[in-house]
Design a protein around this motif. Structure first.
Motif, PDB file in Angstrom:
ATOM      1  N   PRO A  65       0.807  -1.230   0.000  1.00 25.33           N
ATOM      2  CA  PRO A  65       0.000   0.000   0.000  1.00 25.33           C
ATOM      3  C   PRO A  65       0.840   1.280   0.000  1.00 25.33           C
ATOM      4  CG  PRO A  65      -0.879  -1.552   1.602  1.00 25.33           C
ATOM      5  CD  PRO A  65       0.431  -2.087   1.134  1.00 25.33           C
ATOM      6  N   VAL A  66       1.981   1.249   0.646  1.00 27.15           N
ATOM      7  CA  VAL A  66       2.849   2.432   0.663  1.00 27.15           C
ATOM      8  C   VAL A  66       3.395   2.710  -0.739  1.00 27.15           C
ATOM      9  CG1 VAL A  66       4.975   3.408   1.603  1.00 27.15           C
ATOM     10  CG2 VAL A  66       3.452   2.094   3.087  1.00 27.15           C
ATOM     11  N   ALA A  67       3.757   1.665  -1.457  1.00 28.37           N
ATOM     12  CA  ALA A  67       4.260   1.839  -2.817  1.00 28.37           C
ATOM     13  C   ALA A  67       3.196   2.466  -3.712  1.00 28.37           C
ATOM     14  CB  ALA A  67       4.709   0.494  -3.386  1.00 28.37           C
ATOM     15  N   VAL A  68       1.962   1.991  -3.588  1.00 27.94           N
ATOM     16  CA  VAL A  68       0.866   2.542  -4.393  1.00 27.94           C
ATOM     17  C   VAL A  68       0.555   3.966  -3.956  1.00 27.94           C
ATOM     18  CG1 VAL A  68      -1.561   2.268  -5.005  1.00 27.94           C
ATOM     19  CG2 VAL A  68      -0.084   0.260  -4.879  1.00 27.94           C
ATOM     20  N   LEU A  69       0.591   4.226  -2.664  1.00 30.92           N
ATOM     21  CA  LEU A  69       0.341   5.575  -2.154  1.00 30.92           C
ATOM     22  C   LEU A  69       1.357   6.566  -2.710  1.00 30.92           C
ATOM     23  CD1 LEU A  69      -1.256   7.402  -0.145  1.00 30.92           C
ATOM     24  CD2 LEU A  69       0.474   6.807   1.539  1.00 30.92           C
ATOM     25  N   LEU A 125      -0.103 -11.672  -0.989  1.00 31.34           N
ATOM     26  CA  LEU A 125       0.208 -11.897  -2.405  1.00 31.34           C
ATOM     27  C   LEU A 125      -0.682 -11.082  -3.350  1.00 31.34           C
ATOM     28  CD1 LEU A 125       2.060 -13.345  -4.358  1.00 31.34           C
ATOM     29  CD2 LEU A 125       0.448 -15.253  -4.357  1.00 31.34           C
ATOM     30  N   PRO A 126      -2.001 -11.040  -3.138  1.00 32.60           N
ATOM     31  CA  PRO A 126      -2.800 -10.174  -4.026  1.00 32.60           C
ATOM     32  C   PRO A 126      -2.398  -8.699  -3.945  1.00 32.60           C
ATOM     33  CG  PRO A 126      -4.217 -11.676  -2.820  1.00 32.60           C
ATOM     34  CD  PRO A 126      -2.850 -11.823  -2.246  1.00 32.60           C
ATOM     35  N   GLY A 127      -2.022  -8.236  -2.758  1.00 31.83           N
ATOM     36  CA  GLY A 127      -1.576  -6.858  -2.603  1.00 31.83           C
ATOM     37  C   GLY A 127      -0.288  -6.593  -3.364  1.00 31.83           C
ATOM     38  N   ILE A 128       0.623  -7.534  -3.308  1.00 31.80           N
ATOM     39  CA  ILE A 128       1.896  -7.396  -4.034  1.00 31.80           C
ATOM     40  C   ILE A 128       1.660  -7.383  -5.539  1.00 31.80           C
ATOM     41  CG2 ILE A 128       4.069  -8.566  -4.579  1.00 31.80           C
ATOM     42  CD1 ILE A 128       4.110  -9.517  -1.637  1.00 31.80           C
ATOM     43  N   ILE A 129       0.820  -8.288  -6.019  1.00 31.94           N
ATOM     44  CA  ILE A 129       0.534  -8.356  -7.453  1.00 31.94           C
ATOM     45  C   ILE A 129      -0.106  -7.049  -7.927  1.00 31.94           C
ATOM     46  CG2 ILE A 129      -0.893  -9.489  -9.201  1.00 31.94           C
ATOM     47  CD1 ILE A 129      -0.445 -12.101  -7.574  1.00 31.94           C
ATOM     48  N   HIS A 130      -1.060  -6.549  -7.172  1.00 35.25           N
ATOM     49  CA  HIS A 130      -1.717  -5.294  -7.547  1.00 35.25           C
ATOM     50  C   HIS A 130      -0.734  -4.121  -7.508  1.00 35.25           C
ATOM     51  CE1 HIS A 130      -4.245  -1.690  -6.787  1.00 35.25           C
ATOM     52  NE2 HIS A 130      -4.921  -2.205  -7.803  1.00 35.25           N
ATOM     53  N   ALA A 131       0.145  -4.101  -6.512  1.00 29.36           N
ATOM     54  CA  ALA A 131       1.131  -3.027  -6.424  1.00 29.36           C
ATOM     55  C   ALA A 131       2.041  -3.024  -7.651  1.00 29.36           C
ATOM     56  CB  ALA A 131       1.957  -3.163  -5.147  1.00 29.36           C
ATOM     57  N   PHE A 132       2.501  -4.195  -8.059  1.00 30.05           N
ATOM     58  CA  PHE A 132       3.347  -4.253  -9.250  1.00 30.05           C
ATOM     59  C   PHE A 132       2.570  -3.836 -10.498  1.00 30.05           C
ATOM     60  CE2 PHE A 132       6.410  -6.811  -6.800  1.00 30.05           C
ATOM     61  CZ  PHE A 132       7.567  -6.151  -7.179  1.00 30.05           C
ATOM     62  N   TYR A 133       1.300  -4.186 -10.547  1.00 32.02           N
ATOM     63  CA  TYR A 133       0.470  -3.777 -11.679  1.00 32.02           C
ATOM     64  C   TYR A 133       0.359  -2.249 -11.735  1.00 32.02           C
ATOM     65  CZ  TYR A 133      -3.668  -2.868 -14.484  1.00 32.02           C
ATOM     66  OH  TYR A 133      -4.539  -2.350 -15.398  1.00 32.02           O
ATOM     67  N   VAL A 134       0.064  -1.647 -10.597  1.00 36.80           N
ATOM     68  CA  VAL A 134      -0.079  -0.180 -10.543  1.00 36.80           C
ATOM     69  C   VAL A 134       1.239   0.496 -10.873  1.00 36.80           C
ATOM     70  CG1 VAL A 134      -0.520   1.767  -9.004  1.00 36.80           C
ATOM     71  CG2 VAL A 134      -2.024  -0.221  -8.950  1.00 36.80           C
ATOM     72  N   LEU A 135       2.335  -0.012 -10.342  1.00 31.98           N
ATOM     73  CA  LEU A 135       3.638   0.626 -10.575  1.00 31.98           C
ATOM     74  C   LEU A 135       4.098   0.462 -12.030  1.00 31.98           C
ATOM     75  CD1 LEU A 135       5.561  -0.369  -7.345  1.00 31.98           C
ATOM     76  CD2 LEU A 135       4.555   1.839  -7.908  1.00 31.98           C
ATOM     77  N   SER A 136       3.672  -0.611 -12.683  1.00 31.40           N
ATOM     78  CA  SER A 136       4.134  -0.839 -14.052  1.00 31.40           C
ATOM     79  C   SER A 136       3.293  -0.099 -15.091  1.00 31.40           C
ATOM     80  CB  SER A 136       4.120  -2.328 -14.370  1.00 31.40           C
ATOM     81  OG  SER A 136       2.797  -2.815 -14.398  1.00 31.40           O
ATOM     82  N   LYS A 137       2.086   0.350 -14.702  1.00 31.04           N
ATOM     83  CA  LYS A 137       1.265   1.120 -15.649  1.00 31.04           C
ATOM     84  C   LYS A 137       1.974   2.428 -15.971  1.00 31.04           C
ATOM     85  CE  LYS A 137      -3.124   1.461 -15.095  1.00 31.04           C
ATOM     86  NZ  LYS A 137      -4.453   1.615 -14.486  1.00 31.04           N
ATOM     87  N   ASP A 138       1.843   2.863 -17.207  1.00 33.27           N
ATOM     88  CA  ASP A 138       2.575   4.046 -17.685  1.00 33.27           C
ATOM     89  C   ASP A 138       1.750   5.316 -17.489  1.00 33.27           C
ATOM     90  OD1 ASP A 138       3.747   5.315 -20.788  1.00 33.27           O
ATOM     91  OD2 ASP A 138       4.780   5.298 -18.883  1.00 33.27           O
ATOM     92  N   ARG A 139       1.251   5.505 -16.268  1.00 31.69           N
ATOM     93  CA  ARG A 139       0.457   6.702 -15.979  1.00 31.69           C
ATOM     94  C   ARG A 139       0.986   7.348 -14.704  1.00 31.69           C
ATOM     95  NH1 ARG A 139      -4.874   6.475 -13.087  1.00 31.69           N
ATOM     96  NH2 ARG A 139      -4.905   8.615 -12.445  1.00 31.69           N
ATOM     97  N   GLY A 140       1.444   8.556 -14.791  1.00 32.26           N
ATOM     98  CA  GLY A 140       1.887   9.316 -13.619  1.00 32.26           C
ATOM     99  C   GLY A 140       2.951   8.657 -12.898  1.00 32.26           C
TER     100      GLY A 140
END
Length: 54
Positions: free
Chosen positions: A14-18, A39-54
Motif C-alpha cells: 500500500p505504501v508503494a501505491v500511495l 500476495l494479491p496486494g503485491i501483485i496489484h502493487a506491481f500492476y499499478v507501478l508498471s502502468k505508464d500513468r503518472g
C-alpha cells in the motif's frame, strides 16, 4: 520502476501505491487486497507501478 519502488511493493504494497498514485482508489483497493492476503496486494502493487500513468 526504481529499486525503492520494487522493495516497497514487495514489503509494503500500500505504501508503494500511495507514493505512486496518492490517496486514490488504487490505494484503497491495494489496502483491501493486502489485508485479505499479502500476495494479491503485491501483485496489484506491481500492476499499478508498471502502468505508464503518472
Amino acid at each position: 520502476m526504481s529499486i525503492l519502488q520494487i522493495l516497497l511493493a514487495l514489503f509494503l504494497p500500500p505504501v508503494a501505491v500511495l507514493l505512486k498514485r496518492g490517496l486514490s482508489g488504487a490505494f484503497f483497493i491495494n489496502l483491501l487486497l493486502t489485508i485479505l492476503g499479502m500476495l494479491p496486494g503485491i501483485i496489484h502493487a506491481f500492476y499499478v507501478l508498471s502502468k505508464d500513468r503518472g
